[in-house]
Design a protein around this motif. Structure first.
Motif, PDB file in Angstrom:
ATOM      1  N   CYS A  79       9.897   3.398  -1.272  1.00  0.00           N
ATOM      2  CA  CYS A  79      10.819   4.052  -2.210  1.00  0.00           C
ATOM      3  C   CYS A  79      11.543   5.222  -1.551  1.00  0.00           C
ATOM      4  O   CYS A  79      12.683   5.536  -1.896  1.00  0.00           O
ATOM      5  N   GLY A  80      10.865   5.884  -0.615  1.00  0.00           N
ATOM      6  CA  GLY A  80      11.418   7.061   0.038  1.00  0.00           C
ATOM      7  C   GLY A  80      12.629   6.789   0.896  1.00  0.00           C
ATOM      8  O   GLY A  80      13.329   7.723   1.294  1.00  0.00           O
ATOM      9  N   ALA A  81      12.918   5.530   1.193  1.00  0.00           N
ATOM     10  CA  ALA A  81      14.122   5.207   1.957  1.00  0.00           C
ATOM     11  C   ALA A  81      15.375   5.603   1.181  1.00  0.00           C
ATOM     12  O   ALA A  81      16.370   6.018   1.771  1.00  0.00           O
ATOM     13  N   GLN A 121       0.853  -1.191   0.000  1.00  0.00           N
ATOM     14  CA  GLN A 121       0.000   0.000   0.000  1.00  0.00           C
ATOM     15  C   GLN A 121       0.891   1.244   0.000  1.00  0.00           C
ATOM     16  O   GLN A 121       0.951   1.993   0.970  1.00  0.00           O
ATOM     17  N   ILE A 122       1.585   1.456  -1.120  1.00  0.00           N
ATOM     18  CA  ILE A 122       2.524   2.570  -1.258  1.00  0.00           C
ATOM     19  C   ILE A 122       1.749   3.808  -1.682  1.00  0.00           C
ATOM     20  O   ILE A 122       0.945   3.754  -2.603  1.00  0.00           O
ATOM     21  N   ASN A 123       1.993   4.909  -0.987  1.00  0.00           N
ATOM     22  CA  ASN A 123       1.426   6.186  -1.421  1.00  0.00           C
ATOM     23  C   ASN A 123       2.477   7.262  -1.203  1.00  0.00           C
ATOM     24  O   ASN A 123       3.511   7.026  -0.574  1.00  0.00           O
ATOM     25  N   MET A 124       2.231   8.440  -1.721  1.00  0.00           N
ATOM     26  CA  MET A 124       3.227   9.505  -1.668  1.00  0.00           C
ATOM     27  C   MET A 124       3.528   9.966  -0.249  1.00  0.00           C
ATOM     28  O   MET A 124       4.662  10.333   0.054  1.00  0.00           O
ATOM     29  N   LEU A 125       2.545   9.941   0.640  1.00  0.00           N
ATOM     30  CA  LEU A 125       2.812  10.334   2.028  1.00  0.00           C
ATOM     31  C   LEU A 125       3.836   9.409   2.671  1.00  0.00           C
ATOM     32  O   LEU A 125       4.740   9.856   3.386  1.00  0.00           O
ATOM     33  N   ILE A 177       7.327  10.152   1.070  1.00  0.00           N
ATOM     34  CA  ILE A 177       7.890  11.392   1.621  1.00  0.00           C
ATOM     35  C   ILE A 177       8.350  11.193   3.059  1.00  0.00           C
ATOM     36  O   ILE A 177       9.336  11.770   3.503  1.00  0.00           O
ATOM     37  N   ASP A 178       7.653  10.292   3.780  1.00  0.00           N
ATOM     38  CA  ASP A 178       8.004   9.971   5.171  1.00  0.00           C
ATOM     39  C   ASP A 178       9.201   9.023   5.260  1.00  0.00           C
ATOM     40  O   ASP A 178       9.595   8.627   6.344  1.00  0.00           O
TER      41      ASP A 178
END
Length: 154
Positions: free
Chosen positions: A93-95, A81-85, A88-89
């Motif tokens: 992927c944001g890692a 359940q990947i989302n932009m929030l 960004i957190d």
């Protein structure tokens, strides 16, 4: 003098050219290649193009455990359940895509480059080539829905 074919400077030049063409919009929507993962759990609903995740590109640089154990990605397209929030957190992927390890989330078109309406799937998977309908997400599996057939057969 032209750099040797496999020199780091040549690869960096080619990468810079590819990124520049995407930023300028010259390349148009990315075309998923065999083994890439199209992620469209939320994109269409948010008015964004689906994400084309180049699995092969990441796999040649990292062992499977980096993403699938350390970062928690499930081994199933649409299983997260990947989302932009979350990105960004610093989750999923944001890692890495934090502006330090790799480009940051502000460069939307580098990831959201797929053809609108493409379902979440492993692009051109072996099952799809044999005509087996595989649910694209847990929600689709629960509802009995199946993904549309790939548009461009080879």
């Amino acid at each position: 003098m032209k750099p040797p074919r496999h020199s780091p400077s040549r690869w960096l030049s080619l990468l810079a050219l590819a990124l520049l063409s995407f930023w300028l919009g010259l390349a148009g929507p990315a075309r998923a290649e065999y083994g890439d993962i199209v992620i469209n759990n939320y994109s269409d609903a948010a008015g964004m193009r689906p994400v084309v995740f180049p699995h092969w590109f990441h796999r040649v640089r990292f062992r499977c455990k980096v993403c699938h154990a350390d970062l928690g990605f499930q081994f199933k397209a649409g299983g997260n359940q990947i989302n932009m929030l979350k990105i960004i957190d610093g989750q999923y992927c944001g890692a890495c895509h934090n502006g330090e390890v790799a480009w940051s989330a502000e460069n939307c078109n580098l990831c959201h480059a797929g053809k609108p309406g493409t379902p979440t799937q492993v692009h051109e998977s072996t099952l799809q080539r044999f005509g087996v309908n595989v649910p694209s997400s847990p929600a689709a599996a629960a509802s009995g829905a199946t993904p549309a057939a790939p548009a461009n057969k080879r």
